[in-house]
Design a protein around this motif. Structure first.
Motif, PDB file in Angstrom:
ATOM      1  N   THR A 175     -37.643  -1.445 -49.860  1.00 54.38           N
ATOM      2  CA  THR A 175     -36.940  -0.346 -49.188  1.00 54.38           C
ATOM      3  C   THR A 175     -36.762  -0.565 -47.677  1.00 54.38           C
ATOM      4  O   THR A 175     -35.656  -0.412 -47.156  1.00 54.38           O
ATOM      5  CB  THR A 175     -37.647   0.993 -49.481  1.00 54.38           C
ATOM      6  N   PRO A 176     -37.816  -0.949 -46.950  1.00 50.43           N
ATOM      7  CA  PRO A 176     -37.609  -1.213 -45.514  1.00 50.43           C
ATOM      8  C   PRO A 176     -36.641  -2.364 -45.262  1.00 50.43           C
ATOM      9  O   PRO A 176     -35.936  -2.370 -44.260  1.00 50.43           O
ATOM     10  CB  PRO A 176     -39.006  -1.577 -45.016  1.00 50.43           C
ATOM     11  N   VAL A 177     -36.610  -3.338 -46.184  1.00 51.02           N
ATOM     12  CA  VAL A 177     -35.685  -4.457 -46.025  1.00 51.02           C
ATOM     13  C   VAL A 177     -34.244  -3.954 -46.135  1.00 51.02           C
ATOM     14  O   VAL A 177     -33.367  -4.319 -45.346  1.00 51.02           O
ATOM     15  CB  VAL A 177     -35.959  -5.559 -47.070  1.00 51.02           C
TER      16      VAL A 177
ATOM     17  N   PHE B 149     -48.151  -9.319 -52.697  1.00 51.40           N
ATOM     18  CA  PHE B 149     -47.627  -9.135 -54.051  1.00 51.40           C
ATOM     19  C   PHE B 149     -47.670 -10.456 -54.817  1.00 51.40           C
ATOM     20  O   PHE B 149     -48.165 -10.529 -55.936  1.00 51.40           O
ATOM     21  CB  PHE B 149     -46.194  -8.606 -53.975  1.00 51.40           C
TER      22      PHE B 149
ATOM     23  N   ARG C 226     -33.296  -1.000 -45.454  1.00 51.87           N
ATOM     24  CA  ARG C 226     -33.066  -0.218 -44.236  1.00 51.87           C
ATOM     25  C   ARG C 226     -32.596  -1.122 -43.101  1.00 51.87           C
ATOM     26  O   ARG C 226     -31.669  -0.777 -42.366  1.00 51.87           O
ATOM     27  CB  ARG C 226     -34.364   0.515 -43.856  1.00 51.87           C
ATOM     28  N   VAL C 227     -33.217  -2.294 -42.965  1.00 54.24           N
ATOM     29  CA  VAL C 227     -32.820  -3.229 -41.909  1.00 54.24           C
ATOM     30  C   VAL C 227     -31.406  -3.753 -42.162  1.00 54.24           C
ATOM     31  O   VAL C 227     -30.595  -3.867 -41.241  1.00 54.24           O
ATOM     32  CB  VAL C 227     -33.837  -4.391 -41.792  1.00 54.24           C
TER      33      VAL C 227
ATOM     34  N   LEU D  80     -43.221  -0.839 -57.462  1.00 52.29           N
ATOM     35  CA  LEU D  80     -43.894  -1.291 -56.241  1.00 52.29           C
ATOM     36  C   LEU D  80     -43.026  -2.299 -55.490  1.00 52.29           C
ATOM     37  O   LEU D  80     -42.943  -2.260 -54.258  1.00 52.29           O
ATOM     38  CB  LEU D  80     -45.260  -1.911 -56.588  1.00 52.29           C
ATOM     39  N   LEU D  81     -42.349  -3.178 -56.247  1.00 58.33           N
ATOM     40  CA  LEU D  81     -41.431  -4.141 -55.617  1.00 58.33           C
ATOM     41  C   LEU D  81     -40.295  -3.424 -54.891  1.00 58.33           C
ATOM     42  O   LEU D  81     -39.929  -3.780 -53.773  1.00 58.33           O
ATOM     43  CB  LEU D  81     -40.827  -5.059 -56.684  1.00 58.33           C
TER      44      LEU D  81
ATOM     45  N   VAL E  89     -37.413   5.338 -51.791  1.00 56.21           N
ATOM     46  CA  VAL E  89     -38.727   5.943 -52.002  1.00 56.21           C
ATOM     47  C   VAL E  89     -38.751   6.772 -53.290  1.00 56.21           C
ATOM     48  O   VAL E  89     -39.685   6.676 -54.083  1.00 56.21           O
ATOM     49  CB  VAL E  89     -39.106   6.804 -50.772  1.00 56.21           C
TER      50      VAL E  89
ATOM     51  N   ILE F 297     -46.127   1.394 -46.662  1.00 53.51           N
ATOM     52  CA  ILE F 297     -44.661   1.449 -46.747  1.00 53.51           C
ATOM     53  C   ILE F 297     -44.229   2.831 -47.236  1.00 53.51           C
ATOM     54  O   ILE F 297     -43.278   3.414 -46.719  1.00 53.51           O
ATOM     55  CB  ILE F 297     -44.125   0.344 -47.679  1.00 53.51           C
TER      56      ILE F 297
ATOM     57  N   LEU G 282     -40.351  -0.438 -53.720  1.00 58.51           N
ATOM     58  CA  LEU G 282     -40.928   0.222 -52.544  1.00 58.51           C
ATOM     59  C   LEU G 282     -41.035  -0.772 -51.387  1.00 58.51           C
ATOM     60  O   LEU G 282     -40.687  -0.465 -50.245  1.00 58.51           O
ATOM     61  CB  LEU G 282     -42.304   0.788 -52.901  1.00 58.51           C
ATOM     62  N   ILE G 283     -41.493  -1.990 -51.703  1.00 59.49           N
ATOM     63  CA  ILE G 283     -41.626  -3.024 -50.675  1.00 59.49           C
ATOM     64  C   ILE G 283     -40.249  -3.408 -50.125  1.00 59.49           C
ATOM     65  O   ILE G 283     -40.094  -3.719 -48.944  1.00 59.49           O
ATOM     66  CB  ILE G 283     -42.361  -4.262 -51.247  1.00 59.49           C
TER      67      ILE G 283
ATOM     68  N   LEU H 109     -33.756   5.133 -47.087  1.00 63.38           N
ATOM     69  CA  LEU H 109     -35.196   5.347 -47.192  1.00 63.38           C
ATOM     70  C   LEU H 109     -35.512   6.329 -48.310  1.00 63.38           C
ATOM     71  O   LEU H 109     -36.393   6.113 -49.131  1.00 63.38           O
ATOM     72  CB  LEU H 109     -35.760   5.874 -45.866  1.00 63.38           C
ATOM     73  N   ARG H 110     -34.747   7.423 -48.330  1.00 62.14           N
ATOM     74  CA  ARG H 110     -35.018   8.445 -49.337  1.00 62.14           C
ATOM     75  C   ARG H 110     -34.762   7.935 -50.748  1.00 62.14           C
ATOM     76  O   ARG H 110     -35.595   8.101 -51.644  1.00 62.14           O
ATOM     77  CB  ARG H 110     -34.163   9.688 -49.048  1.00 62.14           C
TER      78      ARG H 110
ATOM     79  N   VAL I 125     -38.076   9.605 -43.022  1.00 65.68           N
ATOM     80  CA  VAL I 125     -36.918  10.419 -43.403  1.00 65.68           C
ATOM     81  C   VAL I 125     -36.871  11.670 -42.541  1.00 65.68           C
ATOM     82  O   VAL I 125     -35.848  12.012 -41.954  1.00 65.68           O
ATOM     83  CB  VAL I 125     -36.987  10.794 -44.901  1.00 65.68           C
TER      84      VAL I 125
ATOM     85  N   VAL J 103     -41.243  -1.653 -42.007  1.00 69.05           N
ATOM     86  CA  VAL J 103     -40.704  -3.002 -41.877  1.00 69.05           C
ATOM     87  C   VAL J 103     -41.834  -4.001 -41.616  1.00 69.05           C
ATOM     88  O   VAL J 103     -41.863  -5.096 -42.187  1.00 69.05           O
ATOM     89  CB  VAL J 103     -39.645  -3.053 -40.752  1.00 69.05           C
TER      90      VAL J 103
END
Lengths: 150, 292
Positions: free
Chosen positions: A111-113, B235, A115-116, A105-106, A38, B70, A108-109, A34-35, B78, B225
């Protein structure tokens, strides 16, 4: 474990012992992903914005685009900002500020993916089959939505 | 001079790119701090401020918002993950429903007209404010019986409560009800570009019986998520505009990092009242905009 299951549990709280460990490495790995995502994406976004503001041609096209951003403007896509993967990458290659912003921006979008993905791997290492299935299903939904949206 | 309707100030026609960037950056910082503090994605600030005050097109506002959501979630998560405040198992389990819902919502968003979006936005926020304001305080509530799914998935846990100075243990109830509510929350997130923490926090709080700090932190953890599931659609549609999204996203990130630090020392009752008042005020504003 098979024959002696439950014998070592304290009688008062059978559930508490099992549920405490939440995959020790997972929390750290998730934090790092995440860090990193971001920080990197915000640096790209900030750098791209700086390039736009510092480049006279980008600045004047931004000036022309601003009135079109208001309520009631019919076609936001007429602003001609790159919003496909190919357009973003070719724009970044030519040093276009807006394309650098879009790459940030892409990321950033994404990042959660990421993470999963880390979670799937961590639960697999822990042999937690139920949560491998759960996080794997979430990952499929995310990737599927990107495929549909793009 | 661009043509605008009589009662609509032509704010966006009068600013330079630098001015716009700075204004949006400051808006982002405020939205990020408030969002993290209240367990919301920040979208409930970004969409109303961009549309009501700056006159930005609502689809671009939603596209910006979903990205900043997000940023808020990831930035704040974090801190929460490190502080053991978020319950990652609950979060990942419920993401099954929120991500599926978000995809549904993103598709609905391309069908509905903006006025309908304003009204739905207002109703969602108003409902959330009322639900939270009416809830009994945490200390008075009888604990709910833990359910079988929660046992099997190991969702029960504990968290360090700084205000009370000890570790608080909690049990999870009604997982299936929470899953259904989360699908609705995810749909609203995808449709309106909000984190829908306004729905996630009450759902975890009321259905699962979680302490408010845990539901707030877990909500923040899940929001990224959920938002990512619909952000790809926005996007690709071109609704994520770099001129607006970039300064707001960076500002939100900075604000969110500060907000997450504040949360562990704050009184839950005060947090709830603040949450309810802010959300209700925004809801009324959006409703007026949608109906007029």
């Amino acid at each position: 474990m098979k024959d002696r299951g439950g014998l070592q549990d304290s009688p008062g709280s059978p559930g508490a012992e099992q549920t405490e460990p939440v995959v020790p490495g997972l929390e750290i790995a998730v934090s790092i992903v995440l860090r990193a995502g971001v920080i990197l994406s915000s640096l790209l976004i900030a750098a791209g914005t700086a390039v736009v503001l510092a480049t006279p041609s980008s600045r004047s096209s931004a000036r022309r685009a601003i009135p079109q951003l208001r309520r009631g403007a019919l076609a936001p896509t007429a602003l001609r900002t790159p919003h496909t993967l190919a357009a973003v990458f070719s724009g970044v290659g030519r040093g276009h500020g807006l394309a650098i912003v879009m790459l940030g921006l892409l990321l950033l979008i994404a990042t959660p993916v990421l993470r999963v993905m880390v979670s799937v791997v961590a639960f697999a290492l822990e042999r937690d089959r139920r949560f491998v299935l759960i996080t794997g299903a979430v990952l499929c939904v995310l990737i599927g939505s990107f495929a549909i949206g793009g | 001079m661009p043509v605008v309707s009589g009662r609509e100030p032509a704010r966006l026609g009068q600013v330079s790119p630098l001015e716009l960037t700075l204004v949006l950056f400051v808006i982002g910082i405020v939205a990020g701090a408030l969002g993290a503090l209240l367990g919301l994605g920040g979208g409930f600030v970004v969409v109303p401020v961009l549309t009501l005050f700056l006159g930005v097109n609502i689809r671009l506002a939603i596209g910006t918002s979903i990205v900043t959501v997000i940023a808020t979630s990831s930035g704040a998560a974090v801190a929460y993950v490190r502080d053991h405040m978020a319950n990652m198992r609950i979060g990942m389990f419920l993401e099954l429903a929120t991500s599926t819902g978000a995809v549904t919502g993103a598709f609905l968003g391309s069908i509905l007209v903006p006025k309908v979006l304003y009204v739905i936005f207002a109703v969602v926020l108003g409902q959330s404010a009322i639900a939270v304001a009416r809830r009994k305080s945490l200390e008075d509530r009888p604990p709910l019986p833990a359910d079988a799914w929660a046992d099997k998935l190991g969702l029960h846990s504990s968290y360090p409560d700084a205000a009370r100075g000890r570790v608080v243990t909690y049990h999870v109830a009604r997982s299936k009800l929470a899953l259904a509510l989360m699908y609705v929350a995810g749909t609203m997130s995808g449709l309106l570009g909000i984190g829908s923490g306004t729905l996630k926090v009450p759902a975890m709080d009321l259905a699962m019986g979680l302490p408010i700090k845990v539901s707030t932190a877990t909500s923040n953890f899940m929001i990224g998520v959920t938002a990512a599931a619909s952000a790809g659609v926005y996007f690709g549609r071109g609704d994520v505009n770099p001129l607006i999204s970039a300064p707001v996203a960076v500002g939100v990130l900075i604000g969110a990092l500060g907000g997450a630090r504040l949360l562990s020392g704050i009184n839950p009752r005060r947090l709830r009242v603040l949450f309810a008042i802010v959300v209700l005020a925004v809801a009324i504003d959006m409703l007026v905009k949608g109906v007029s």
